[in-house]
Scaffold this active site. Structure first.
Site, PDB file in Angstrom:
ATOM      1  N   VAL A  12       0.823  -1.214   0.000  1.00  0.00           N
ATOM      2  CA  VAL A  12       0.000   0.000   0.000  1.00  0.00           C
ATOM      3  C   VAL A  12       0.856   1.261   0.000  1.00  0.00           C
ATOM      4  CG1 VAL A  12      -1.586   1.341   1.451  1.00  0.00           C
ATOM      5  CG2 VAL A  12      -2.060  -1.048   0.957  1.00  0.00           C
ATOM      6  N   ASN A 211     -14.743  -4.626   3.211  1.00  0.00           N
ATOM      7  CA  ASN A 211     -13.999  -5.883   3.074  1.00  0.00           C
ATOM      8  C   ASN A 211     -14.796  -7.074   3.602  1.00  0.00           C
ATOM      9  OD1 ASN A 211     -11.852  -4.890   1.728  1.00  0.00           O
ATOM     10  ND2 ASN A 211     -10.330  -5.298   3.297  1.00  0.00           N
ATOM     11  N   ALA A 255     -16.729 -19.052  -7.114  1.00  0.00           N
ATOM     12  CA  ALA A 255     -16.520 -20.123  -6.134  1.00  0.00           C
ATOM     13  C   ALA A 255     -15.068 -20.582  -6.197  1.00  0.00           C
ATOM     14  CB  ALA A 255     -17.462 -21.280  -6.445  1.00  0.00           C
ATOM     15  N   CYS A 263      -5.695  -9.181   3.545  1.00  0.00           N
ATOM     16  CA  CYS A 263      -6.777  -8.296   4.008  1.00  0.00           C
ATOM     17  C   CYS A 263      -8.015  -9.025   4.539  1.00  0.00           C
ATOM     18  CB  CYS A 263      -7.165  -7.343   2.885  1.00  0.00           C
ATOM     19  SG  CYS A 263      -5.865  -6.144   2.549  1.00  0.00           S
TER      20      CYS A 263
HETATM   21  P1  NAD Z   1       3.225  -4.556   4.195  1.00  0.00           P
HETATM   22  O1  NAD Z   1       3.522  -5.499   5.291  1.00  0.00           O
HETATM   23  O2  NAD Z   1       3.449  -4.956   2.792  1.00  0.00           O
HETATM   24  O3  NAD Z   1       4.057  -3.205   4.427  1.00  0.00           O
HETATM   25  C1  NAD Z   1       4.183  -2.557   5.655  1.00  0.00           C
HETATM   26  C2  NAD Z   1       5.513  -1.790   5.617  1.00  0.00           C
HETATM   27  O4  NAD Z   1       5.596  -0.979   6.790  1.00  0.00           O
HETATM   28  C3  NAD Z   1       6.755  -2.697   5.634  1.00  0.00           C
HETATM   29  O5  NAD Z   1       7.623  -2.346   4.586  1.00  0.00           O
HETATM   30  C4  NAD Z   1       7.403  -2.420   7.002  1.00  0.00           C
HETATM   31  O6  NAD Z   1       8.802  -2.539   6.971  1.00  0.00           O
HETATM   32  C5  NAD Z   1       6.960  -0.983   7.227  1.00  0.00           C
HETATM   33  N1  NAD Z   1       7.024  -0.571   8.633  1.00  0.00           N
HETATM   34  C6  NAD Z   1       6.562  -1.207   9.741  1.00  0.00           C
HETATM   35  N2  NAD Z   1       6.825  -0.493  10.853  1.00  0.00           N
HETATM   36  C7  NAD Z   1       7.460   0.634  10.435  1.00  0.00           C
HETATM   37  C8  NAD Z   1       7.986   1.770  11.114  1.00  0.00           C
HETATM   38  N3  NAD Z   1       7.905   1.894  12.456  1.00  0.00           N
HETATM   39  N4  NAD Z   1       8.576   2.730  10.384  1.00  0.00           N
HETATM   40  C9  NAD Z   1       8.671   2.627   9.043  1.00  0.00           C
HETATM   41  N5  NAD Z   1       8.190   1.579   8.336  1.00  0.00           N
HETATM   42  C10 NAD Z   1       7.590   0.593   9.041  1.00  0.00           C
HETATM   43  O7  NAD Z   1       1.725  -4.099   4.414  1.00  0.00           O
HETATM   44  P2  NAD Z   1       0.620  -3.721   3.288  1.00  0.00           P
HETATM   45  O8  NAD Z   1       0.101  -4.941   2.656  1.00  0.00           O
HETATM   46  O9  NAD Z   1       1.145  -2.603   2.476  1.00  0.00           O
HETATM   47  O10 NAD Z   1      -0.549  -3.168   4.244  1.00  0.00           O
HETATM   48  C11 NAD Z   1      -0.436  -1.941   4.942  1.00  0.00           C
HETATM   49  C12 NAD Z   1      -1.797  -1.569   5.468  1.00  0.00           C
HETATM   50  O11 NAD Z   1      -2.695  -1.321   4.382  1.00  0.00           O
HETATM   51  C13 NAD Z   1      -2.472  -2.627   6.321  1.00  0.00           C
HETATM   52  O12 NAD Z   1      -3.211  -2.009   7.347  1.00  0.00           O
HETATM   53  C14 NAD Z   1      -3.409  -3.308   5.350  1.00  0.00           C
HETATM   54  O13 NAD Z   1      -4.519  -3.885   5.985  1.00  0.00           O
HETATM   55  C15 NAD Z   1      -3.839  -2.152   4.491  1.00  0.00           C
HETATM   56  N6  NAD Z   1      -4.263  -2.530   3.143  1.00  0.00           N
HETATM   57  C16 NAD Z   1      -3.577  -3.473   2.459  1.00  0.00           C
HETATM   58  C17 NAD Z   1      -3.976  -3.805   1.165  1.00  0.00           C
HETATM   59  C18 NAD Z   1      -3.241  -4.870   0.385  1.00  0.00           C
HETATM   60  O14 NAD Z   1      -3.772  -5.312  -0.635  1.00  0.00           O
HETATM   61  N7  NAD Z   1      -2.051  -5.272   0.775  1.00  0.00           N
HETATM   62  C19 NAD Z   1      -5.062  -3.154   0.578  1.00  0.00           C
HETATM   63  C20 NAD Z   1      -5.733  -2.164   1.299  1.00  0.00           C
HETATM   64  C21 NAD Z   1      -5.320  -1.869   2.587  1.00  0.00           C
END
Ligand code: NAD
Length: 461
Positions: A12, A211, A255, A263
């Site tokens: 994201v 979701n 299905a 997510c």
């Molecule tokens: P991810 O695990 O791919 O990425 C998270 C990133 O945050 C990692 O690179 C990690 O190193 C970094 N991070 C963690 N702690 C940190 C800190 N203190 N300082 C700096 N960087 C830090 O996660 P994602 O899939 O991108 O999801 C992120 C959020 O978005 C979640 O809440 C998820 O539910 C939401 N989301 C995800 C999607 C999806 O399809 N992946 C879609 C919509 C929403």
């Protein structure tokens, strides 16, 4: 041009950063994972997402996008900070807000002047207030607003989803913050993208409610599929006909082996906990989660039904990611189904176009392609509908496999065609007899419109 910081360069954060830079803003992406930053510094993308490499490279070249581990200086110089760190489930299924809290505290330390702190991460209702309190405790004099701007992108089509969203949801409590957020999304006005202006709590809830609803659609069609298996009907035809009803829509009516990914599994559990905390029993949601667990096990049962005792049998698995066009295996059905097959004594040969290892799973022979996986196999299982598996040469497979059995967990093959090669076939909700010549017909003429009833794309989550 707005100075923006995005904290977290995951699926994201990196997509958000690259797209906001492409909108003409100056964006600094921050992460605390040095390895990730090194790769980004070398022009590599740490995960698979179509088109992202080019978008990142172009915006870096134009000086609009940069990467750093130095949150302090990134936050000091910006007007808007997006928090896009992970919110994984804790051991009880609550959303773990540890990273969000950490980042909020760090932002409080370093912000300089009026700053808008935006949660892009999916966070439970009330998190906006938690972030406000964290900042206020550390910096009572600070000028800031907390905004909720949940993200709805899908991995595999993330850039298109971000650039052409169905809607943008902005939860804010001041005009100043709302105006700035609308300015950020102004490029989308040309597309007439609906902007939902609302409160922080509503915005937080919209994400979970959406979701959970999509997860419910998947569990619902999986229940219909199981019933189709029992009564001899074809869920593909039923789902397509249902989807022609505008009130229902055809999306998320595929299905399969159950939803997975980073997510739906975590967000459904988190919403259940939000409800529990509020003293409300969310019955439908409980059933959605339960049906999904059972669905994964049903795939194992299907394989056992067609293959018999699995002890010593060789099972070829095609696709292990939770859906095509991503390398994400978080909560993928493969993580449940493969160990379960191994528990029954099966030997696993697997292929995936992107992934060649699964966390916590050993004893898998990783193969070069579908045909390599099929060599000597007693059963071929399509688990993720990558495009390259859609047009398999069944004649060639016939010469490679020890027993001719195909379990199609994504309903992408034509049962009649597969059976004509001599394979035993099982899909999900497709245990039907072709009792009429049009039972498997691929095109239906309806009011003069030709409706394609052909093979469907698998469930996306
Ligand atoms: P991810 O695990 O791919 O990425 C998270 C990133 O945050 C990692 O690179 C990690 O190193 C970094 N991070 C963690 N702690 C940190 C800190 N203190 N300082 C700096 N960087 C830090 O996660 P994602 O899939 O991108 O999801 C992120 C959020 O978005 C979640 O809440 C998820 O539910 C939401 N989301 C995800 C999607 C999806 O399809 N992946 C879609 C919509 C929403």
């Amino acid at each position: 041009m707005i100075n923006i910081t995005v904290v977290g360069t995951g699926y994201v954060g990196l997509v958000t950063g690259a797209c906001l830079a492409d909108f003409g803003n100056r964006v600094v992406c921050v992460d605390n994972d040095r390895k990730k930053l090194d790769r980004l510094g070398q022009g590599e993308i740490p995960f698979y997402e179509p088109g992202l490499k080019e978008l990142v490279a172009m915006n870096r070249e134009r000086g609009r996008l940069s990467f750093t581990s130095d949150l302090a200086s990134a936050v000091k110089d910006c007007e808007v900070v997006f928090i896009a760190v992970g919110t994984p489930p804790d051991e009880d299924g609550h959303a773990d807000l540890r990273y969000v809290r950490e980042v909020a505290a760090a932002i409080a330390e370093h912000m300089d002047g009026y700053t808008i702190v935006v949660t892009k991460s999916t966070v439970p209702t009330g998190t906006g207030s938690v972030i406000s309190s964290i900042i206020r405790e550390r910096r009572p004099e600070a000028q800031f607003d907390v905004v909720s701007n949940p993200e709805f992108l899908r991995e595999g089509s993330a850039i298109g989803d971000f650039m052409r969203p169905d809607r943008v949801v902005i939860g804010a409590s001041t005009e100043r913050a709302m105006d700035m957020m609308e300015k950020i999304y102004r490029p989308l006005y040309l597309l007439r993208t609906p902007i939902v202006r609302t409160t922080v709590t509503n915005a937080e809830m919209i994400k979970y409610a959406s979701n959970a609803f999509l997860a419910m659609k998947i569990s619902y069609i999986n229940e219909i599929a199981n019933l189709c298996d029992a009564v001899g009907a074809d869920v593909n035809v039923i789902a397509r006909a249902m989807g022609l009803d505008g009130r229902i829509s055809s999306k998320f009516l595929h299905a399969g082996p159950g939803y997975g990914g980073s997510c739906f599994p975590k967000d459904t559990l988190a919403l259940m906990h939000i409800a529990e905390k509020a003293g409300y029993e969310f019955r439908i949601l409980k059933a959605v989660v339960e049906v999904n667990r059972r669905q994964q096990m049903r795939m194992v049962e299907k394989i056992r039904q067609l293959s018999g005792d699995l002890k010593g049998k060789s099972i070829a698995i095609l696709g292990v990611t939770f859906k095509p066009n991503t390398d994400d295996v978080r909560e993928a059905p493969s993580l449940t189904i493969i160990p379960e097959l191994q528990k029954h004594g099966a030997k696993i040969r697997a292929h995936d176009p992107i992934v060649a290892a699964l966390p916590g799973i050993s004893g898998v022979t990783w193969c070069n392609d579908a045909y390599h996986a099929a060599e000597g196999a007693d059963c071929l299982v399509l688990l993720t509908e990558w495009n390259e598996y859609r047009n398999l040469e069944f004649e060639r497979l016939k010469g490679l496999m020890r027993r001719l059995v195909i379990v199609d967990c994504r309903n992408v093959y034509d049962p009649r065609e597969i059976r004509s090669f001599g394979f035993a076939y099982s899909g999900v909700g497709r245990s039907f007899e072709a009792t009429a010549p049009w039972a498997l017909q691929e095109v239906v003429v309806h009011d003069g419109d030709v409706v394609d009833m052909g093979l469907q794309h698998g469930a996306r989550s």
